[in-house]
Design a protein around this motif. Structure first.
Motif, short mmCIF file in Angstrom:
data_model
loop_
_atom_site.label_atom_id
_atom_site.label_comp_id
_atom_site.label_asym_id
_atom_site.label_seq_id
_atom_site.Cartn_x
_atom_site.Cartn_y
_atom_site.Cartn_z
N ALA A 1 0.84 -1.20 0.00
CA ALA A 1 0.00 0.00 0.00
C ALA A 1 0.87 1.25 0.00
CB ALA A 1 -0.92 -0.01 1.22
N ASP A 2 0.27 2.37 -0.42
CA ASP A 2 0.99 3.64 -0.43
C ASP A 2 0.13 4.76 0.13
OD1 ASP A 2 -0.82 3.65 -2.55
OD2 ASP A 2 0.41 5.00 -3.75
N ASP A 3 -0.85 4.43 0.95
CA ASP A 3 -1.74 5.45 1.49
C ASP A 3 -1.03 6.28 2.54
OD1 ASP A 3 -2.52 4.13 4.30
OD2 ASP A 3 -2.52 2.56 2.76
N ARG A 4 -1.67 7.35 2.95
CA ARG A 4 -1.04 8.30 3.87
C ARG A 4 -0.79 7.68 5.25
NH1 ARG A 4 -3.45 14.30 4.24
NH2 ARG A 4 -2.96 14.02 2.00
N GLU A 5 -1.66 6.82 5.69
CA GLU A 5 -1.52 6.22 7.02
C GLU A 5 -0.24 5.40 7.12
OE1 GLU A 5 -3.76 2.97 9.94
OE2 GLU A 5 -4.62 3.51 7.99
N ILE A 6 -0.05 4.49 6.18
CA ILE A 6 1.13 3.63 6.26
C ILE A 6 2.39 4.43 5.94
CG2 ILE A 6 1.06 2.84 3.86
CD1 ILE A 6 1.90 0.75 7.00
N PHE B 1 8.61 12.41 5.91
CA PHE B 1 8.24 12.74 4.54
C PHE B 1 6.79 13.22 4.51
CE2 PHE B 1 11.32 9.25 4.36
CZ PHE B 1 12.35 9.88 3.68
N ALA B 2 6.61 14.43 4.00
CA ALA B 2 5.27 15.01 3.94
C ALA B 2 4.51 14.43 2.76
CB ALA B 2 5.37 16.53 3.80
N PRO B 3 3.16 14.33 2.88
CA PRO B 3 2.36 13.84 1.73
C PRO B 3 2.40 14.85 0.59
CG PRO B 3 0.95 14.59 3.55
CD PRO B 3 2.34 14.58 4.07
N LEU B 4 2.15 14.37 -0.63
CA LEU B 4 2.28 15.19 -1.83
C LEU B 4 0.95 15.60 -2.42
CD1 LEU B 4 5.14 13.15 -3.53
CD2 LEU B 4 5.34 15.13 -2.03
N GLY B 5 -0.14 15.17 -1.84
CA GLY B 5 -1.44 15.48 -2.41
C GLY B 5 -1.83 14.50 -3.50
N GLU B 6 -3.10 14.54 -3.91
CA GLU B 6 -3.63 13.66 -4.94
C GLU B 6 -3.42 12.19 -4.58
OE1 GLU B 6 -1.95 14.57 -8.70
OE2 GLU B 6 -2.50 16.69 -8.64
N ASN B 7 -3.54 11.88 -3.27
CA ASN B 7 -3.33 10.51 -2.78
C ASN B 7 -1.94 9.97 -3.14
OD1 ASN B 7 -5.99 10.38 -1.75
ND2 ASN B 7 -6.78 9.83 -3.77
N VAL B 8 -0.97 10.85 -3.26
CA VAL B 8 0.40 10.47 -3.57
C VAL B 8 1.27 10.71 -2.34
CG1 VAL B 8 2.41 10.91 -5.01
CG2 VAL B 8 0.12 10.97 -6.01
N LEU C 1 4.65 12.36 -10.03
CA LEU C 1 5.89 11.63 -10.21
C LEU C 1 6.50 11.89 -11.59
CD1 LEU C 1 5.08 8.16 -8.59
CD2 LEU C 1 6.27 10.11 -7.59
N LYS C 2 6.06 12.92 -12.27
CA LYS C 2 6.59 13.25 -13.59
C LYS C 2 7.37 14.55 -13.53
CE LYS C 2 2.86 11.01 -16.22
NZ LYS C 2 1.78 11.22 -17.23
N THR C 3 8.52 14.57 -14.17
CA THR C 3 9.31 15.79 -14.30
C THR C 3 8.80 16.55 -15.52
OG1 THR C 3 11.25 14.73 -13.34
CG2 THR C 3 11.60 16.75 -14.58
#
Length: 750
Positions: free
Chosen positions: A423-428, A436-443, A497-499
């Motif tokens: 998983a990659d959700d904010r909780e875990i 590491f701060a969250p990046l928004g858009e469930n990222v 995740l795109k430059t």
């Protein structure tokens, strides 16, 4: 009671009871699966013993031939029909074999190399560079590779057709034949620690002989460890670099564990395999970030590779980690697997490819021992469950990359895996990486790891389709089995995740547009974005590269040539990205895997320029090689293997330029599709008429049509030695005779 009947006597009115005996029950005859030969001939009952009772009593020889002969007329008719059908199948197969030479002009041209060696045991047949094993509804293709010595030992090891070593062997074979020069003793690949040391912790011959002057600061020979302050410095590098790319640790748990190692009064840290390999990996990365001038070294010196090169920094900690791990092999735990994974990464960065592969294999077996391939039980806490998942899939990604890069069979298979993706959700993400701060858009910072895993799954699917049989669809001009998995993956990559690109350029494309790096994004996020796109281009290079043909273009092959040009496009895109990042930022400074990607792209472009000297995009590819040289020189300021790679590329480019000019002169200066590919037709024909042994000893055919225009390639010239030839045996690199790749030139990845 026995059955009875009632009868009436005519003389007496009295009833009389007559009792009849019960009928005899017929015993069921014993069934015999197969009678012996003697009983079957004499048509007597056989008890299927070995030997049977009949043969034993008569003293005869009891044998089972296994041949079920037709004993009746219907059986004979069925046997005749079976044989007729088999004869018809063989005749059809013979007709297909006879049609192959006529269709060969429409197929992908094979590289110039040693002729394929046929199987001598009769269990299969070779077609081109693959062995088609007999039996089964669909033959299994086993692609060939090369044997090459890549380490200090002269012992050669095998690398498959998807590896860079195999492609370099094709380049070397082409130039060797074109220039009529025998193989030299030196290798084409640059000197690294693996060329001079048996292992990262070995002592070089120069040190053993006492030839090095001056004191050495190598902790591997002095036995000195870092202080607590120094270790804290290198551990600080880990959380912003490898941890975001290989999230196999729990940040808070590891920091707590590391502090407990210093809970002694003597000021010495307790030995720990996990802490040692983390520090060794960060020392390797940290020293590679520093220019050699700041470390007082000359990166181009072979001696410095032995004891002070950045690629083997921290090897004293690596040695102690290996010693401590030896006590955990019988009863491994989670930290044992974490150590094996990090050790494999350390060895790969130090160019010990075979040791890294072996260590990765040990990690695979350890993961199976721990049951990580299975879905964690629901009763397990989510934090521990997700850690196990990330461990398994990080190992899956590492093993997949290594197997495809080396061209060797996979060790992990989906059929034995029930573990779901992490998983990659904010909780875990907050639980295992609180900084590491969250990046928004469930990222979150874990989203990169999930997308990187999906990228390797897609690339592995395309790779398997290419090498395990889906190439049959190319006979109808269909390359969708290869391109579709990567295309589907690309659609789902989140924008975070795109430059982004300048001038409306498209990320993950081959338009070579300039990067627009977000200035205030954290360093780990900038690196994640670049690594994901660079990995994508590197995988595409390796996937399309086998379509590059060094043989003369006797017929149009639009699908094969189109794939080769796609390979060049991805190599150029990777090079332009790398050059901009290294010259304007420090994001990839010291990232050793990025150097390997650049070397892979540079040598691929060299091969494409040689194979297609007059293609429309060849001029751009040739100029990109100069950019590759600049990138390697930047890396060469920090570690010796990159400096050696830059020297080899510079020497090779000089020879390639003269060869291209000579081919243009022969072609009348036109920019058409002739050049080297058409001029070498007679050379290739003469080459194919020479046996293997003559080529291996350097007895090349004399070509009356070759003029004296290539005399500048002096085999004894110092600047040429070690550039063209390497100690390899090329085995069956004519790989694509079976596939008609004509008719399709679109639908490729951008």
């Amino acid at each position: 009671m026995p059955p009875s009947s009632v009868s009436v006597s005519p003389d007496s009115p009295q009833l009389q009871l007559t009792f009849e005996p019960p009928p005899r029950t017929r015993q069921k005859r014993g069934q015999v699966a197969r009678a012996c030969d003697r009983c079957r001939v004499h048509r007597v009952k056989c008890d299927s013993g070995k030997p049977c009772s009949n043969c034993k009593n008569r003293g005869g020889q009891c044998s089972y031939s296994g041949a079920m002969k037709a004993a009746t007329l219907p059986h004979a008719y069925r046997e005749i029909e079976r044989l007729e059908q088999r004869v018809e199948e063989l005749e059809q197969e013979k007709e297909r074999e006879a049609e192959k030479p006529a269709a060969a002009v429409h197929q992908l041209q094979t590289p110039i190399s040693l002729p394929p060696r046929s199987l001598s045991d009769g269990r299969g047949s070779e077609t081109g560079g693959e062995q088609v094993m007999a039996g089964g509804p669909r033959p299994k293709r086993v692609w060939e590779g090369i044997y090459i010595s890549t380490a200090r030992s002269p012992q050669k090891t095998w690398y498959g057709s998807s590896s860079l070593f195999h492609f370099m062997g094709r380049i070397d074979a082409f130039l060797t034949v074109a220039l009529q020069q025998s193989h030299l003793a030196d290798c084409m690949h640059p000197d690294s620690a693996s060329n001079l040391l048996e292992s990262p912790t070995a002592v070089a011959a120069e040190e053993q002989a006492g030839q090095l002057t001056g004191p050495t600061d190598d902790p591997c020979t002095t036995g000195e460890y870092l202080t607590s302050t120094q270790e804290e410095y290198f551990l600080g590098l880990f959380w912003q670099s490898y941890y975001t790319s290989y999230p196999i640790l729990d940040e808070s748990e590891f920091k707590k564990y590391y502090r407990s190692l210093w809970a002694t009064s003597d000021g010495q840290r307790k030995p720990s395999a996990l802490a040692d390999i983390v520090i060794a990996l960060c020392m390797q990365y940290g020293m590679a970030r520093l220019p050699s001038v700041e470390r007082g070294l000359k990166a181009t010196s072979r001696a410095n590779v032995c004891n002070t090169d950045a690629t083997i920094a921290g090897r004293w900690y690596y040695r102690r980690c290996q010693t401590l791990l030896s006590a955990e092999l019988e009863s491994p735990i989670i930290s044992t697997l974490q150590c094996h994974i990090l050790c494999s990464i350390y060895l790969c960065s130090a160019s010990f490819q075979n040791m890294a592969d072996s260590t990765c294999g040990l990690a695979v077996r350890t993961a199976y021992m721990l049951g990580l391939h299975q879905e964690p039980p629901q009763s397990m806490p989510r934090r521990e469950s997700e850690t196990r998942k990330r461990l398994w899939w990080t190992l899956y990604v590492l093993e997949t990359k290594m197997s495809m890069n080396l061209g060797r069979p996979f060790l992990l298979h989906d059929s034995s895996t029930t573990c779901s993706l992490p998983a990659d959700d904010r909780e875990i993400a907050m639980l295992v990486g609180s900084s590491f701060a969250p990046l928004g858009e469930n990222v979150t910072w874990l989203t990169w790891n999930l997308n990187n895993t999906k990228l390797l799954l897609a690339a592995r699917s395309a790779y398997t389709s290419f090498y395990d049989g889906a190439l049959d669809t190319f006979n109808e001009g269909n390359c969708q089995p290869i391109t579709e998995p990567l295309e589907d993956w690309l659609k789902d990559v989140p924008g975070a995740l795109k430059t982004q690109r300048q001038n409306k350029g498209v990320p993950f494309s081959t338009d070579r547009s300039a990067l627009q790096i977000e200035q205030f994004a954290p360093l780990w996020l900038q690196r994640q974005r670049l690594l994901l796109e660079l990995m994508y281009h590197n995988l595409c290079i390796n996937l399309y590269r086998p379509s590059v043909s060094f043989a003369p273009a006797t017929a149009q092959t639009p699908l094969a040539d189109g794939m080769a040009m796609k390979c060049a496009a991805h190599a150029m895109a990777l090079t332009h990205m790398m050059h901009q990042v290294l010259t304007s930022t420090s994001i990839l400074a010291g990232w050793l895997e990025a150097f390997h990607w650049q070397w892979n792209a540079a040598m691929t472009l060299v091969g494409i320029v040689l194979a297609y000297p007059h293609d429309d995009s060849t001029g751009v590819a040739r100029s990109t090689i100069d950019i590759s040289l600049a990138v390697l020189e930047i890396f060469g300021n920090s570690f010796a293997v990159a400096a050696g790679a830059a020297n080899i590329l510079a020497e090779l480019c000089a020879k390639v330029d003269v060869l291209i000019e000579e081919s243009r002169g022969k072609n009348g200066g036109s920019g058409g599709g002739g050049g080297v590919r058409l001029d070498t037709m007679q050379l290739v024909k003469s080459y194919q008429e020479v046996d293997d042994e003559s080529l291996m000893v350097g007895n090349f055919p004399a070509l009356p049509s070759m003029d004296e225009s290539l005399d500048f390639f002096d085999v004894n010239a110092p600047d040429f030695r070690g550039v063209l030839a390497q100690s390899i045996d090329i085995m069956a690199t004519d790989m694509y005779d079976d596939f008609d790749l004509s008719g399709v030139n679109d639908g490729y990845l951008n």
